[in-house]
Write a protein that holds these residues in place. Structure first.
Motif, PDB file in Angstrom:
ATOM      1  N   THR A 272       0.870  -1.184   0.000  1.00  9.89           N
ATOM      2  CA  THR A 272       0.000   0.000   0.000  1.00  9.89           C
ATOM      3  C   THR A 272       0.909   1.237   0.000  1.00  9.89           C
ATOM      4  N   PRO A 273       0.376   2.399  -0.354  1.00 16.10           N
ATOM      5  CA  PRO A 273       1.195   3.623  -0.329  1.00 16.10           C
ATOM      6  C   PRO A 273       1.813   3.864   1.046  1.00 16.10           C
ATOM      7  N   GLU A 274       1.061   3.535   2.110  1.00 13.79           N
ATOM      8  CA  GLU A 274       1.582   3.773   3.472  1.00 13.79           C
ATOM      9  C   GLU A 274       2.796   2.872   3.734  1.00 13.79           C
ATOM     10  N   GLU A 275       2.680   1.608   3.315  1.00  5.35           N
ATOM     11  CA  GLU A 275       3.805   0.689   3.521  1.00  5.35           C
ATOM     12  C   GLU A 275       5.045   1.164   2.758  1.00  5.35           C
ATOM     13  N   LEU A 276       4.815   1.635   1.552  1.00  5.97           N
ATOM     14  CA  LEU A 276       5.948   2.105   0.740  1.00  5.97           C
ATOM     15  C   LEU A 276       6.603   3.314   1.390  1.00  5.97           C
ATOM     16  N   ASP A 277       5.755   4.178   1.940  1.00  6.03           N
ATOM     17  CA  ASP A 277       6.249   5.377   2.580  1.00  6.03           C
ATOM     18  C   ASP A 277       7.140   5.025   3.770  1.00  6.03           C
ATOM     19  N   LEU A 278       6.665   4.088   4.537  1.00  8.24           N
ATOM     20  CA  LEU A 278       7.409   3.640   5.717  1.00  8.24           C
ATOM     21  C   LEU A 278       8.767   3.062   5.293  1.00  8.24           C
ATOM     22  N   ARG A 279       8.734   2.227   4.248  1.00  6.65           N
ATOM     23  CA  ARG A 279       9.992   1.621   3.771  1.00  6.65           C
ATOM     24  C   ARG A 279      10.997   2.668   3.326  1.00  6.65           C
ATOM     25  N   ARG A 280      10.453   3.694   2.623  1.00  7.69           N
ATOM     26  CA  ARG A 280      11.346   4.764   2.150  1.00  7.69           C
ATOM     27  C   ARG A 280      12.027   5.441   3.334  1.00  7.69           C
TER      28      ARG A 280
ATOM     29  N   LEU B 194       8.436 -12.323  -2.448  1.00  4.56           N
ATOM     30  CA  LEU B 194       7.197 -12.875  -1.868  1.00  4.56           C
ATOM     31  C   LEU B 194       7.078 -14.363  -2.207  1.00  4.56           C
ATOM     32  N   THR B 195       6.648 -15.140  -1.234  1.00  3.79           N
ATOM     33  CA  THR B 195       6.409 -16.569  -1.503  1.00  3.79           C
ATOM     34  C   THR B 195       4.995 -16.721  -2.090  1.00  3.79           C
ATOM     35  N   PRO B 196       4.709 -17.824  -2.791  1.00  7.88           N
ATOM     36  CA  PRO B 196       3.356 -18.037  -3.329  1.00  7.88           C
ATOM     37  C   PRO B 196       2.306 -17.963  -2.226  1.00  7.88           C
ATOM     38  N   GLU B 197       2.661 -18.389  -1.009  1.00  5.58           N
ATOM     39  CA  GLU B 197       1.704 -18.346   0.102  1.00  5.58           C
ATOM     40  C   GLU B 197       1.367 -16.897   0.479  1.00  5.58           C
ATOM     41  N   GLN B 198       2.426 -16.067   0.512  1.00  7.02           N
ATOM     42  CA  GLN B 198       2.183 -14.643   0.857  1.00  7.02           C
ATOM     43  C   GLN B 198       1.300 -13.972  -0.191  1.00  7.02           C
TER      44      GLN B 198
ATOM     45  N   GLU C   7      -4.004 -11.840  -1.874  1.00  7.95           N
ATOM     46  CA  GLU C   7      -5.146 -11.935  -2.800  1.00  7.95           C
ATOM     47  C   GLU C   7      -6.426 -12.251  -2.027  1.00  7.95           C
ATOM     48  N   SER C   8      -6.295 -13.173  -1.044  1.00  7.01           N
ATOM     49  CA  SER C   8      -7.518 -13.529  -0.322  1.00  7.01           C
ATOM     50  C   SER C   8      -7.968 -12.382   0.592  1.00  7.01           C
ATOM     51  N   ASP C   9      -7.034 -11.497   0.941  1.00 10.45           N
ATOM     52  CA  ASP C   9      -7.397 -10.285   1.698  1.00 10.45           C
ATOM     53  C   ASP C   9      -8.067  -9.247   0.796  1.00 10.45           C
ATOM     54  N   GLY C  10      -8.137  -9.541  -0.494  1.00 13.83           N
ATOM     55  CA  GLY C  10      -8.772  -8.600  -1.437  1.00 13.83           C
ATOM     56  C   GLY C  10      -7.792  -7.608  -2.045  1.00 13.83           C
ATOM     57  N   ARG C  11      -6.483  -7.782  -1.770  1.00 12.12           N
ATOM     58  CA  ARG C  11      -5.525  -6.849  -2.379  1.00 12.12           C
ATOM     59  C   ARG C  11      -5.321  -7.218  -3.841  1.00 12.12           C
ATOM     60  N   ARG C  12      -5.236  -6.210  -4.691  1.00  6.89           N
ATOM     61  CA  ARG C  12      -4.934  -6.423  -6.115  1.00  6.89           C
ATOM     62  C   ARG C  12      -3.539  -5.886  -6.385  1.00  6.89           C
ATOM     63  N   PRO C  13      -2.785  -6.531  -7.257  1.00  2.69           N
ATOM     64  CA  PRO C  13      -1.406  -6.045  -7.456  1.00  2.69           C
ATOM     65  C   PRO C  13      -1.338  -4.823  -8.387  1.00  2.69           C
ATOM     66  N   HIS C  14      -0.309  -4.021  -8.152  1.00  4.93           N
ATOM     67  CA  HIS C  14       0.115  -3.084  -9.193  1.00  4.93           C
ATOM     68  C   HIS C  14       1.388  -3.684  -9.774  1.00  4.93           C
ATOM     69  N   TRP C  15       1.765  -3.243 -10.960  1.00  6.83           N
ATOM     70  CA  TRP C  15       2.847  -3.925 -11.672  1.00  6.83           C
ATOM     71  C   TRP C  15       4.006  -2.993 -11.951  1.00  6.83           C
TER      72      TRP C  15
ATOM     73  N   PRO D  54       9.660   1.508 -12.118  1.00  4.95           N
ATOM     74  CA  PRO D  54       8.426   2.289 -12.255  1.00  4.95           C
ATOM     75  C   PRO D  54       7.180   1.409 -12.289  1.00  4.95           C
ATOM     76  N   VAL D  55       6.114   1.905 -11.683  1.00  9.81           N
ATOM     77  CA  VAL D  55       4.821   1.225 -11.773  1.00  9.81           C
ATOM     78  C   VAL D  55       4.256   1.523 -13.163  1.00  9.81           C
ATOM     79  N   LEU D  56       3.918   0.490 -13.904  1.00  7.74           N
ATOM     80  CA  LEU D  56       3.340   0.701 -15.242  1.00  7.74           C
ATOM     81  C   LEU D  56       1.824   0.566 -15.224  1.00  7.74           C
ATOM     82  N   LEU D  57       1.357  -0.291 -14.314  1.00  4.88           N
ATOM     83  CA  LEU D  57      -0.076  -0.602 -14.282  1.00  4.88           C
ATOM     84  C   LEU D  57      -0.569  -0.479 -12.843  1.00  4.88           C
ATOM     85  N   ARG D  58      -1.675   0.227 -12.643  1.00  3.56           N
ATOM     86  CA  ARG D  58      -2.209   0.397 -11.288  1.00  3.56           C
ATOM     87  C   ARG D  58      -3.066  -0.806 -10.877  1.00  3.56           C
ATOM     88  N   GLU D  59      -3.429  -0.816  -9.593  1.00  4.19           N
ATOM     89  CA  GLU D  59      -4.287  -1.892  -9.055  1.00  4.19           C
ATOM     90  C   GLU D  59      -5.577  -2.041  -9.857  1.00  4.19           C
TER      91      GLU D  59
END
Ligand code: GLU
Length: 457
Positions: free
Chosen positions: A100-108, A127-131, A136-144, A183-188
């Motif tokens: 999420t943007p917040e997580e990225l901010d924290l990492r920065r 990330l492992t396939p399990e993560q 995904e099951s939490d409803g998160r969609r990836p950005h690319w 760079p992010v090319l595709l959004r969630e």
């Protein structure tokens, strides 16, 4: 190969003089190289882009004299971008991220405190396939993100990787891909950011030269890598300096500051706008070119300065006056008709007043003065009034020839002993109601004897 350029604004507002600079750099470059000009609307941001803004941009460009060979809209080309996405995924250079943007901010912030550059650390690659399944099951969609080619074998160990190009404006340029985030090319939500559609279109449309503002220099490093990942030869790039206001602020489509629409509304000629938009911030003298062909002769991308160029709207009036001063009647005729200025007197009238106009519409006031008399009656001292009565009595009979003004003032000088300003100023005020303006020698024949006598105070 035919030189092919494009001007690619996002239609999220009216274009301003800085955008016009980019459009004109492209148009003049195409002119000088017998090339093609593509008008491309980068309207992948569906929320902020509108057809009305796209139409208004086309209108403004036409007003400046730019007539695109083709007009394209990115919003109508998503299938082409989808195909490119699939190719990048297949080549394993596009990867899914779930932060999420917040997580990225924290990492920065953490990276900064550790003295590391604040770029994305490619954690998603670990990330492992399990993560992933959990996200995904939490409803998160990836950005690319696009995996920048800045490593030898381990993407988690980026190393200095220089991308070079010979910029049309700035000469040799270098960007280090290790200094950038993937760079992010595709959004969630599946929408595209600017980077990928731009490169895909430049490939698909056969763009040979990308000329744009220097706010895109860093993007160019990324985009060259993307051209290569898609198996294409990158085009030639040119990044011109940006225009700022006199106080150094950037121009924005959103605020409408110095929009082409507002300059047109102020009565500025398209060639005054085009001349200043192109020549300011270059080593060329800023003068008013008569048409884009002439301006193209003064245009050389390499003559553009690398630092921001301050843009003073007052200079537009200086150029506008110069254009008015030399505008032939044939060029003004139709526009004067629209303003109600026509008939036999229109041409001598135009030639008499053009040197005194800030803008073409100012001719109306002079036409009224000549047709209906001074708009404001001047106040005269008793002495000046006597002088004027004497002067008007000496007005030559008709028919008049080209020397009537000289003849008349010669007689007045002889009879009254006045000369210079004390002679001319009361006459000017009585005839026009203004203390300055076009040569009275040119105006007098336009008023005629009767018209002149009607101005006797
Ligand atoms: N839509 C981009 C912009 O307005 C285009 C940049 C480019 O020319 O590639 O900044």
């Amino acid at each position: 190969m035919t030189v092919t350029v494009r001007f690619a604004p996002s239609p999220t507002g009216r274009i301003h003089i800085g955008n016009a600079r980019t459009a004109l750099f492209n148009w003049l470059f195409a002119m000088n190289n017998k090339g093609r000009y593509i008008q491309r609307f980068d309207d992948t941001d569906v929320v902020r882009s509108t057809q009305e803004f796209a139409d208004s941009i086309l209108y403004d460009l036409h007003w400046l004299g730019i007539f695109p060979d083709v007009t394209e809209y990115q919003s109508r080309r998503s299938e082409i971008y989808e195909a490119a996405v699939e190719r990048l995924k297949a080549a394993r250079v596009l990867y899914a991220c779930y932060e999420t943007p917040e997580e990225l901010d924290l990492r920065r912030k953490v990276r900064r405190t550790r003295g590391q550059p604040p770029v994305y650390g490619r954690e998603a690659l670990t990330l492992t396939p399990e993560q992933v399944a959990e996200y995904e099951s939490d409803g998160r969609r990836p950005h690319w993100r696009f995996l920048l080619p800045n490593f030898t074998s381990d993407p988690l160990q980026p190393e200095r990787t220089e991308v070079h190009w010979n910029d049309l404006v700035r000469g040799e340029e270098t960007v280090d891909l290790a200094s950038l985030s993937d760079p992010v090319l595709l959004r969630e939500d599946g929408t595209y950011l600017y980077t990928l559609p731009s490169v895909v279109d430049d490939i698909e449309m056969g763009v040979t030269h990308v000329i744009r503002g220097d706010d895109h220099v860093t993007n160019t490093g990324v985009q060259i890598a993307l051209f290569q990942a898609l198996g294409a030869e990158p085009p030639v790039f040119g990044h011109h300096n940006l225009l700022t206001t006199v106080s150094g602020e950037g121009l924005s489509k959103r605020t409408g500051a110095l929009s082409i629409e507002s300059l047109r509304g102020d009565g500025i000629e398209p060639m005054a706008v085009a001349s200043l938009a192109v020549l300011v911030g270059t080593s060329e003298n800023v003068t008013a070119a008569h048409d884009l062909g002439e301006l193209a002769g003064h245009f050389d991308p390499a003559a553009t300065s690398k630092s921001a160029a301050k843009f003073d709207p007052d200079e537009l009036f200086v150029l506008n006056r110069a254009l008015m001063h030399h505008m032939p009647f044939e060029e003004a005729r139709d526009r004067l008709i629209v303003l109600g200025i026509s008939g036999d007197r229109a041409e001598p009238f135009w030639l008499a007043v053009r040197g005194n106009l800030d803008r073409l519409s100012d001719a109306v006031a002079w036409w009224r003065i000549l047709s209906d008399g001074p708009q404001e009656a001047a106040e005269f001292s008793g002495e000046d009034r006597d002088f004027l009565h004497q002067a008007f009595d000496l007005l030559p009979e008709e028919p008049w020839n080209g020397t009537v003004w000289k003849d008349w003032t010669g007689k007045i000088r002889e009879a009254t002993g006045r000369k210079g300003k004390p002679l001319f100023m009361p006459l000017r005020l009585a005839l026009t109601g203004r203390s300055s303006g076009p040569e009275l020698a040119d105006l007098l024949p336009l008023m005629g004897r009767e018209g002149t006598l009607a101005r006797r105070p």
